[in-house]
Design an enzyme around this catalytic site. Structure first.
Site, PDB file in Angstrom:
ATOM      1  N   SER A  65     -21.550   2.901  -5.734  1.00 29.51           N
ATOM      2  CA  SER A  65     -22.870   2.535  -5.218  1.00 29.51           C
ATOM      3  C   SER A  65     -23.650   1.678  -6.211  1.00 29.51           C
ATOM      4  CB  SER A  65     -23.676   3.786  -4.856  1.00 29.51           C
ATOM      5  OG  SER A  65     -23.836   4.618  -5.989  1.00 29.51           O
ATOM      6  N   ASN A  77     -12.738  -7.859  -0.037  1.00 25.55           N
ATOM      7  CA  ASN A  77     -12.162  -7.293   1.187  1.00 25.55           C
ATOM      8  C   ASN A  77     -12.971  -6.102   1.680  1.00 25.55           C
ATOM      9  OD1 ASN A  77     -11.369  -5.597  -0.873  1.00 25.55           O
ATOM     10  ND2 ASN A  77      -9.218  -5.536  -0.295  1.00 25.55           N
ATOM     11  N   ASP A  83      -1.438   1.272   0.963  1.00 28.39           N
ATOM     12  CA  ASP A  83      -0.556   2.204   1.674  1.00 28.39           C
ATOM     13  C   ASP A  83       0.505   2.746   0.722  1.00 28.39           C
ATOM     14  OD1 ASP A  83       1.823   0.508   1.755  1.00 28.39           O
ATOM     15  OD2 ASP A  83       0.845  -0.611   3.348  1.00 28.39           O
ATOM     16  N   TYR A  86       3.148   0.742  -1.406  1.00 25.97           N
ATOM     17  CA  TYR A  86       2.765   0.020  -2.632  1.00 25.97           C
ATOM     18  C   TYR A  86       2.831   1.024  -3.782  1.00 25.97           C
ATOM     19  CZ  TYR A  86       0.208  -3.370  -5.512  1.00 25.97           C
ATOM     20  OH  TYR A  86      -0.158  -4.270  -6.482  1.00 25.97           O
ATOM     21  N   PHE A  94      -5.645  -3.432  -8.062  1.00 27.23           N
ATOM     22  CA  PHE A  94      -6.645  -4.425  -8.448  1.00 27.23           C
ATOM     23  C   PHE A  94      -7.849  -4.321  -7.521  1.00 27.23           C
ATOM     24  CE2 PHE A  94      -2.731  -6.111 -10.112  1.00 27.23           C
ATOM     25  CZ  PHE A  94      -3.085  -6.807 -11.250  1.00 27.23           C
TER      26      PHE A  94
END
Length: 144
Positions: A65, A77, A83, A86, A94
């Site tokens: 926050s 993004n 998921d 990875y 990152f």
């Protein structure tokens, strides 16, 4: 019951991750290197960890926050989804950021957080001509 997550650290310069019971179920992630950004620049900030998530789970990564206030960056993004596939030895996490002002982020600064959630169940869509619920006025919950 506790879930066990295998974790690899890419540096010994960041604090180890810790689940703080009773405070929040989000876990802070830290910058793994010093970063200097000019207004308008983009950077993938390394978080210094790779993890093997439990089967059937994914991680949701979002800014803390205070991240925008403290560092003047936004996560490009808006929410990162990592998921379980990875999970290789070099699959470091990152945070993709965009700087809205000149800023410096130092190694070990807490810049984002994550939690793991169960994967969505398989969904089947049933196409209909009409939905029978009462209309709420159009745009989201705010109406017109």
């Amino acid at each position: 019951m506790n879930e066990i997550i295998k974790i690899k650290y890419f540096t010994d310069k960041i604090e180890k991750l810790d689940y703080i019971d009773g405070k929040s179920d989000w876990i802070d992630l830290r910058a793994a290197e010093d970063v200097v950004l000019k207004r308008g620049e983009f950077k993938l900030i390394p978080l210094g960890v790779a993890m093997e998530l439990p089967k059937g789970y994914e991680a949701h990564v979002v800014p803390r926050s205070s991240t925008f206030k403290n560092f003047g960056i936004i996560q490009t993004n808006h929410q990162g989804v990592i998921d379980a596939s990875y999970s290789g030895d070099n699959d470091q996490w990152f945070m993709p950021v965009y700087a809205v002002r000149d800023t410096e982020i130092h190694i070990n600064d807490r810049i984002c957080q994550f939690r793991i959630v169960k994967n969505q169940p398989r969904i089947v869509f049933d196409e209909v001509i009409r939905l029978e619920n009462k209309d709420r006025g159009g745009f989201g919950s705010t109406g017109k």
